[in-house]
Design a protein around this motif. Sequence first.
Motif, PDB file in Angstrom:
ATOM      1  N   LEU A 175      22.190  61.806  50.574  1.00  0.00           N
ATOM      2  CA  LEU A 175      21.891  63.008  49.818  1.00  0.00           C
ATOM      3  C   LEU A 175      20.406  63.046  49.502  1.00  0.00           C
ATOM      4  O   LEU A 175      19.770  62.016  49.321  1.00  0.00           O
ATOM      5  CB  LEU A 175      22.684  63.019  48.508  1.00  0.00           C
ATOM      6  CG  LEU A 175      24.197  63.077  48.648  1.00  0.00           C
ATOM      7  CD1 LEU A 175      24.848  63.010  47.260  1.00  0.00           C
ATOM      8  CD2 LEU A 175      24.632  64.326  49.359  1.00  0.00           C
ATOM      9  N   LEU A 176      19.864  64.241  49.406  1.00  0.00           N
ATOM     10  CA  LEU A 176      18.463  64.400  49.053  1.00  0.00           C
ATOM     11  C   LEU A 176      18.256  63.986  47.607  1.00  0.00           C
ATOM     12  O   LEU A 176      19.163  64.076  46.780  1.00  0.00           O
ATOM     13  CB  LEU A 176      18.037  65.851  49.243  1.00  0.00           C
ATOM     14  CG  LEU A 176      18.175  66.404  50.676  1.00  0.00           C
ATOM     15  CD1 LEU A 176      17.847  67.874  50.705  1.00  0.00           C
ATOM     16  CD2 LEU A 176      17.280  65.623  51.629  1.00  0.00           C
ATOM     17  N   LYS A 177      17.049  63.541  47.284  1.00  0.00           N
ATOM     18  CA  LYS A 177      16.744  63.043  45.940  1.00  0.00           C
ATOM     19  C   LYS A 177      17.075  64.074  44.857  1.00  0.00           C
ATOM     20  O   LYS A 177      17.576  63.739  43.805  1.00  0.00           O
ATOM     21  CB  LYS A 177      15.269  62.652  45.835  1.00  0.00           C
ATOM     22  CG  LYS A 177      14.947  61.366  46.531  1.00  0.00           C
ATOM     23  CD  LYS A 177      15.510  60.195  45.771  1.00  0.00           C
ATOM     24  CE  LYS A 177      15.123  58.907  46.480  1.00  0.00           C
ATOM     25  NZ  LYS A 177      15.861  57.777  45.994  1.00  0.00           N
ATOM     26  N   GLU A 178      16.801  65.356  45.104  1.00  0.00           N
ATOM     27  CA  GLU A 178      17.063  66.345  44.075  1.00  0.00           C
ATOM     28  C   GLU A 178      18.554  66.615  43.880  1.00  0.00           C
ATOM     29  O   GLU A 178      18.974  67.111  42.864  1.00  0.00           O
ATOM     30  CB  GLU A 178      16.314  67.657  44.336  1.00  0.00           C
ATOM     31  CG  GLU A 178      16.511  68.268  45.697  1.00  0.00           C
ATOM     32  CD  GLU A 178      15.512  67.774  46.744  1.00  0.00           C
ATOM     33  OE1 GLU A 178      15.594  68.259  47.871  1.00  0.00           O
ATOM     34  OE2 GLU A 178      14.668  66.921  46.464  1.00  0.00           O
ATOM     35  N   GLU A 179      19.388  66.232  44.860  1.00  0.00           N
ATOM     36  CA  GLU A 179      20.828  66.410  44.716  1.00  0.00           C
ATOM     37  C   GLU A 179      21.449  65.308  43.866  1.00  0.00           C
ATOM     38  O   GLU A 179      22.377  65.539  43.120  1.00  0.00           O
ATOM     39  CB  GLU A 179      21.507  66.383  46.093  1.00  0.00           C
ATOM     40  CG  GLU A 179      21.193  67.568  46.975  1.00  0.00           C
ATOM     41  CD  GLU A 179      21.917  67.451  48.300  1.00  0.00           C
ATOM     42  OE1 GLU A 179      23.159  67.410  48.290  1.00  0.00           O
ATOM     43  OE2 GLU A 179      21.240  67.389  49.330  1.00  0.00           O
ATOM     44  N   PHE A 180      20.928  64.093  43.989  1.00  0.00           N
ATOM     45  CA  PHE A 180      21.578  62.942  43.370  1.00  0.00           C
ATOM     46  C   PHE A 180      20.562  61.833  43.211  1.00  0.00           C
ATOM     47  O   PHE A 180      19.807  61.562  44.121  1.00  0.00           O
ATOM     48  CB  PHE A 180      22.725  62.482  44.272  1.00  0.00           C
ATOM     49  CG  PHE A 180      23.564  61.405  43.671  1.00  0.00           C
ATOM     50  CD1 PHE A 180      23.437  60.093  44.085  1.00  0.00           C
ATOM     51  CD2 PHE A 180      24.484  61.694  42.682  1.00  0.00           C
ATOM     52  CE1 PHE A 180      24.211  59.090  43.538  1.00  0.00           C
ATOM     53  CE2 PHE A 180      25.261  60.692  42.131  1.00  0.00           C
ATOM     54  CZ  PHE A 180      25.122  59.394  42.556  1.00  0.00           C
ATOM     55  N   SER A 181      20.552  61.205  42.069  1.00  0.00           N
ATOM     56  CA  SER A 181      19.599  60.128  41.821  1.00  0.00           C
ATOM     57  C   SER A 181      20.324  58.790  41.854  1.00  0.00           C
ATOM     58  O   SER A 181      20.877  58.351  40.851  1.00  0.00           O
ATOM     59  CB  SER A 181      18.907  60.340  40.473  1.00  0.00           C
ATOM     60  OG  SER A 181      17.970  59.336  40.267  1.00  0.00           O
ATOM     61  N   GLU A 182      20.327  58.134  42.993  1.00  0.00           N
ATOM     62  CA  GLU A 182      21.054  56.875  43.196  1.00  0.00           C
ATOM     63  C   GLU A 182      20.598  55.777  42.253  1.00  0.00           C
ATOM     64  O   GLU A 182      21.408  55.030  41.729  1.00  0.00           O
ATOM     65  CB  GLU A 182      20.878  56.426  44.655  1.00  0.00           C
ATOM     66  CG  GLU A 182      21.531  55.108  45.004  1.00  0.00           C
ATOM     67  CD  GLU A 182      23.040  55.161  45.068  1.00  0.00           C
ATOM     68  OE1 GLU A 182      23.667  54.129  44.764  1.00  0.00           O
ATOM     69  OE2 GLU A 182      23.581  56.206  45.404  1.00  0.00           O
ATOM     70  N   GLU A 183      19.290  55.700  41.988  1.00  0.00           N
ATOM     71  CA  GLU A 183      18.813  54.603  41.156  1.00  0.00           C
ATOM     72  C   GLU A 183      19.196  54.762  39.683  1.00  0.00           C
ATOM     73  O   GLU A 183      19.133  53.824  38.928  1.00  0.00           O
ATOM     74  CB  GLU A 183      17.288  54.413  41.300  1.00  0.00           C
ATOM     75  CG  GLU A 183      16.454  55.617  40.949  1.00  0.00           C
ATOM     76  CD  GLU A 183      16.266  56.600  42.095  1.00  0.00           C
ATOM     77  OE1 GLU A 183      15.668  57.659  41.853  1.00  0.00           O
ATOM     78  OE2 GLU A 183      16.714  56.328  43.205  1.00  0.00           O
ATOM     79  N   LYS A 184      19.619  55.923  39.257  1.00  0.00           N
ATOM     80  CA  LYS A 184      20.023  56.142  37.875  1.00  0.00           C
ATOM     81  C   LYS A 184      21.538  56.127  37.705  1.00  0.00           C
ATOM     82  O   LYS A 184      22.026  56.099  36.595  1.00  0.00           O
ATOM     83  CB  LYS A 184      19.484  57.483  37.366  1.00  0.00           C
ATOM     84  CG  LYS A 184      17.988  57.511  37.188  1.00  0.00           C
ATOM     85  CD  LYS A 184      17.583  58.843  36.610  1.00  0.00           C
ATOM     86  CE  LYS A 184      16.087  58.922  36.395  1.00  0.00           C
ATOM     87  NZ  LYS A 184      15.705  60.222  35.840  1.00  0.00           N
ATOM     88  N   SER A 185      22.279  56.192  38.775  1.00  0.00           N
ATOM     89  CA  SER A 185      23.731  56.304  38.707  1.00  0.00           C
ATOM     90  C   SER A 185      24.400  54.933  38.776  1.00  0.00           C
ATOM     91  O   SER A 185      24.072  54.119  39.620  1.00  0.00           O
ATOM     92  CB  SER A 185      24.219  57.174  39.866  1.00  0.00           C
ATOM     93  OG  SER A 185      25.618  57.164  39.921  1.00  0.00           O
TER      94      SER A 185
END
Length: 122
Positions: free
Chosen positions: A29-39
């Motif tokens: 997913l694109l960064k603006e769709e989902f923030s992996e490092e915060k989830s």
Amino acid sequence: NEKRVVFHSEGEEYVLAPIVANNITITELLKEEFSEEKSFRLSNLKNGEEAKIIGISRECRGEIRRRLLDLGFVINTKITVDLTSPMNNPRAYLVRDTSIAIRNEQAKFILIEKIKTHAKSH
């Protein structure tokens, strides 16, 4: 590599044999769709940390999903660890001023974003 495929999703690392990985389609997913490092998954929340719920994993469906929503595990709700059993399972979480105990198998379905606190680090 030829022996294993490693990927990260919802704050956890997965290791698959290539024969299994060949049957899965993965899209980043694109960064603006989902923030992996915060989830993260709620089961990874540590004592003293505060988080807000950002959703329930798509792998959780049906009766379990409805039960978690009915218990108050809804988007933008603040959550902390309230009590931990001797074996660390189940744990009670403070949700909307109510202590709710669930097992880690259910907590892993709840996606959170940790809230930075202004407490001094040890």
